[in-house]
Design an enzyme around this catalytic site. Structure first.
Site, PDB file in Angstrom:
ATOM      1  N   LEU A 207      97.281  31.047  91.160  1.00 59.91           N
ATOM      2  CA  LEU A 207      95.832  30.879  91.026  1.00 59.91           C
ATOM      3  C   LEU A 207      95.128  31.949  91.850  1.00 59.91           C
ATOM      4  O   LEU A 207      95.475  32.149  93.011  1.00 59.91           O
ATOM      5  CB  LEU A 207      95.389  29.512  91.552  1.00 59.91           C
ATOM      6  CG  LEU A 207      95.805  28.246  90.808  1.00 59.91           C
ATOM      7  CD1 LEU A 207      95.440  27.021  91.637  1.00 59.91           C
ATOM      8  CD2 LEU A 207      95.110  28.196  89.446  1.00 59.91           C
ATOM      9  N   HIS A 208      94.140  32.599  91.245  1.00 63.93           N
ATOM     10  CA  HIS A 208      93.359  33.543  92.055  1.00 63.93           C
ATOM     11  C   HIS A 208      91.956  33.794  91.525  1.00 63.93           C
ATOM     12  O   HIS A 208      91.111  34.322  92.238  1.00 63.93           O
ATOM     13  CB  HIS A 208      94.079  34.889  92.181  1.00 63.93           C
ATOM     14  CG  HIS A 208      93.990  35.738  90.937  1.00 63.93           C
ATOM     15  ND1 HIS A 208      94.754  35.515  89.826  1.00 63.93           N
ATOM     16  CD2 HIS A 208      93.200  36.803  90.648  1.00 63.93           C
ATOM     17  CE1 HIS A 208      94.460  36.398  88.899  1.00 63.93           C
ATOM     18  NE2 HIS A 208      93.513  37.190  89.359  1.00 63.93           N
ATOM     19  N   ARG A 209      91.660  33.398  90.293  1.00 62.70           N
ATOM     20  CA  ARG A 209      90.361  33.743  89.713  1.00 62.70           C
ATOM     21  C   ARG A 209      89.239  32.945  90.365  1.00 62.70           C
ATOM     22  O   ARG A 209      89.368  31.740  90.593  1.00 62.70           O
ATOM     23  CB  ARG A 209      90.358  33.522  88.198  1.00 62.70           C
ATOM     24  CG  ARG A 209      91.259  34.491  87.480  1.00 62.70           C
ATOM     25  CD  ARG A 209      90.993  34.587  86.001  1.00 62.70           C
ATOM     26  NE  ARG A 209      91.885  35.594  85.433  1.00 62.70           N
ATOM     27  CZ  ARG A 209      91.640  36.892  85.394  1.00 62.70           C
ATOM     28  NH1 ARG A 209      90.499  37.352  85.894  1.00 62.70           N
ATOM     29  NH2 ARG A 209      92.508  37.735  84.867  1.00 62.70           N
TER      30      ARG A 209
ATOM     31  N   ASP B 158      96.470  31.749  86.032  1.00 60.74           N
ATOM     32  CA  ASP B 158      95.218  32.282  85.506  1.00 60.74           C
ATOM     33  C   ASP B 158      95.247  33.812  85.493  1.00 60.74           C
ATOM     34  O   ASP B 158      94.222  34.466  85.329  1.00 60.74           O
ATOM     35  CB  ASP B 158      94.006  31.753  86.287  1.00 60.74           C
ATOM     36  CG  ASP B 158      94.052  32.065  87.779  1.00 60.74           C
ATOM     37  OD1 ASP B 158      94.914  32.857  88.210  1.00 60.74           O
ATOM     38  OD2 ASP B 158      93.227  31.510  88.523  1.00 60.74           O
TER      39      ASP B 158
END
Length: 383
Positions: free
Chosen positions: A221-223, A299
Site C-alpha cells: 500500500l502506498h497511494r 495499489d
C-alpha cells in the site's frame, strides 16, 4: 594499401532520467541495450534524487546492474509542485553541460514530466518509454504526468496495444508511436533466477518458518487515496487481518504508509502472528515474494504487470487501472478499497484458484532491444 576513409560517425548522446525506484527497473535494460549499440551511442544517466533513500537506491542499482549515475540532482522530497519545479531547475544546467541529442524518460513520476518539460522548451527531442497508459482518473497525479509527458514527446514507446489507441485519440501522430513491449518484464525475466526465496526473507526478519507449507499473501500500500484517509486505511488493514486468519500476510511497509499507520494509531490492527511486517524490500526480495505468493494485494501499477508476468493472482486495491491488459489478459482483478469487496474477491480466489491469465504479446524480455534499435534509426534519420 588500406584506402578506407576515416570514420565520420556521429556520436548520439542520450540523457536517460530516473527519479523513483520503479524507474530503476525500467531503465536497467534500456541502459544495457543502448550500450550494446556501440560507440555511436553514449547513454548518460541522470538520477534526480526524487527517491532519496541512499541505501535503498544503492541496493536497487547494485541488484539490477545499473551503472552509477553520471549526474545526481539530489532533489529530495517536497510537494508535487515543489519537487517538479526543483527537478526542472536542477536539470536544465545538466542538459546544458551534456548537450544531448535526446532526453529519454520512463514512467509517470514527477521527474518524468519535469525533465520532459525542460527538454521540450530547449528544443531537445523527448523519448517516452511506457507511453499511452491511462487510468482516466485525473485525481491521480500520475495521470496528469502521463498525459503531459506524452504530449511533449517526439517518440513514444508503448507497453500494450491500448496505449496506441489512447495516444491516437489524443492527437499523437501514428508514426511517433511504437509498440515495443514492457521493459519492466525485461528486468523481471533477467533476474527471476536470482530472486530471494521467501523462506530466507522471513528468516532474515527473525521469523523463520513463517507461513511455511500454508501459502501466503503479499500486501503493498502506498497511494495517497488509500493511506492518507484514516477510515480507508483502517478498512484495508482490517481486511488484511481477516485474510491473515486463513492465509498469512507478508506486508512490506512503504515509509509513507508506516507514517500514516502510526499517525492514526492503527498499528494494533496488524499485531497478529499471522502478519509479517517488513521494511521496504529490495528488487530481488520483492520478486521472490511475488513469485511464490498465493495472491498479491496491491495499489501499485508495476506490481500489476509483474504478477501477470509471473502468473500470480493479483487483487488491485484501486477503482481503476492504467494497465488494462493485466485485467483483460493477465492475472489482475480490480477490487477497489471497500473491505467487503476485497474479502469477497479473496474468498472467490481461494475457491477457484484465481485468474490464470497469460503473458501479453511482446512481454518477452526484449522490449529494450526494440527501443534501442528504433531510437538509433530515428536519430540517424533526423540528421
Amino acid at each position: 594499401m588500406n584506402t578506407a576513409s576515416p570514420t565520420t560517425d556521429k556520436i548520439y548522446r542520450i540523457l536517460c532520467v530516473v527519479g523513483a525506484r520503479p524507474n530503476f527497473m525500467k531503465m536497467a535494460p534500456i541502459m544495457s541495450a543502448l550500450g550494446a549499440l556501440g560507440p555511436q551511442v553514449e547513454a548518460k544517466l541522470v538520477h534526480t534524487g526524487q527517491h532519496y533513500d541512499v541505501a535503498m537506491n544503492h541496493q536497487y542499482f547494485q541488484a539490477l546492474g545499473i551503472p552509477n549515475p553520471d549526474i545526481n540532482l539530489e532533489v529530495g522530497s517536497g510537494s508535487h509542485a515543489q519537487q517538479t519545479a526543483e527537478v526542472m531547475r536542477r536539470f536544465e544546467p545538466a542538459m546544458d553541460e551534456v548537450q544531448p541529442a535526446a532526453v529519454l524518460v520512463v514512467g509517470d513520476v514527477n521527474s518524468t514530466i519535469a525533465c520532459a518539460l525542460v527538454a521540450a522548451k530547449k528544443g531537445v527531442p523527448v523519448i517516452h518509454v511506457e507511453a499511452g497508459l491511462r487510468s482516466f482518473d485525473r485525481a491521480m497525479p500520475e495521470e496528469i504526468n502521463r498525459l503531459l509527458t506524452d504530449q511533449l514527446s517526439d517518440l513514444l514507446f508503448t507497453t500494450e496495444e491500448s496505449g496506441r489507441d489512447n495516444l491516437l485519440k489524443e492527437g499523437i501522430a501514428s508514426e511517433r508511436i511504437h509498440f515495443v513491449g514492457n521493459v519492466m518484464i525485461d528486468t523481471l525475466r533477467a533476474n527471476l533466477e536470482r530472486a530471494v526465496p521467501t523462506e530466507q526473507i522471513a528468516a532474515d526478519a527473525g521469523r523463520a518458518g513463517f507461513a511455511q507449507g500454508r501459502g501466503y499473501a503479499v500486501l503493498t500500500l502506498h497511494r495517497p487515496s488509500n493511506v492518507d484517509d484514516p477510515a480507508i486505511l483502517q478498512g484495508l488493514l482490517e481486511a488484511a487481518a481477516k485474510i491473515a486468519q486463513s492465509t498469512p500476510v507478508i506486508f512490506p511497509v512503504h515509509p509513507r504508509t508506516h507514517a500514516t499507520i502510526e499517525k492514526f494509531g492503527l498499528s494494533h490492527l496488524l499485531d497478529t502472528p499471522d502478519v509479517l511486517l517488513l521494511p521496504p524490500m529490495g528488487y530481488l526480495e520483492m520478486l521472490g515474494l511475488m513469485r511464490d505468493a498465493r495472491v498479491v494485494l496491491t495499489d501499485s501499477g508495476g506490481i500489476q504487470e509483474e504478477t501477470t508476468a509471473l502468473g500470480t493472482p493479483c487483487l488491485t486495491l484501486r477503482h481503476n487501472t492504467e494497465r488494462p491488459i493485466t485485467v483483460d489478459e493477465g492475472t489482475n482483478t480490480i477490487v477497489g478499497n471497500d473491505p467487503a469487496h476485497i474479502l469477497a474477491a479473496y474468498a472467490e480466489l481461494l475457491q477457484g484458484g484465481g485468474k490464470a491469465g497469460r503473458v501479453p504479446h511482446f512481454w518477452d524480455g526484449r522490449a529494450a532491444e526494440r527501443i534501442a534499435a528504433i531510437l538509433f534509426d530515428w536519430l540517424k534519420q533526423r540528421d
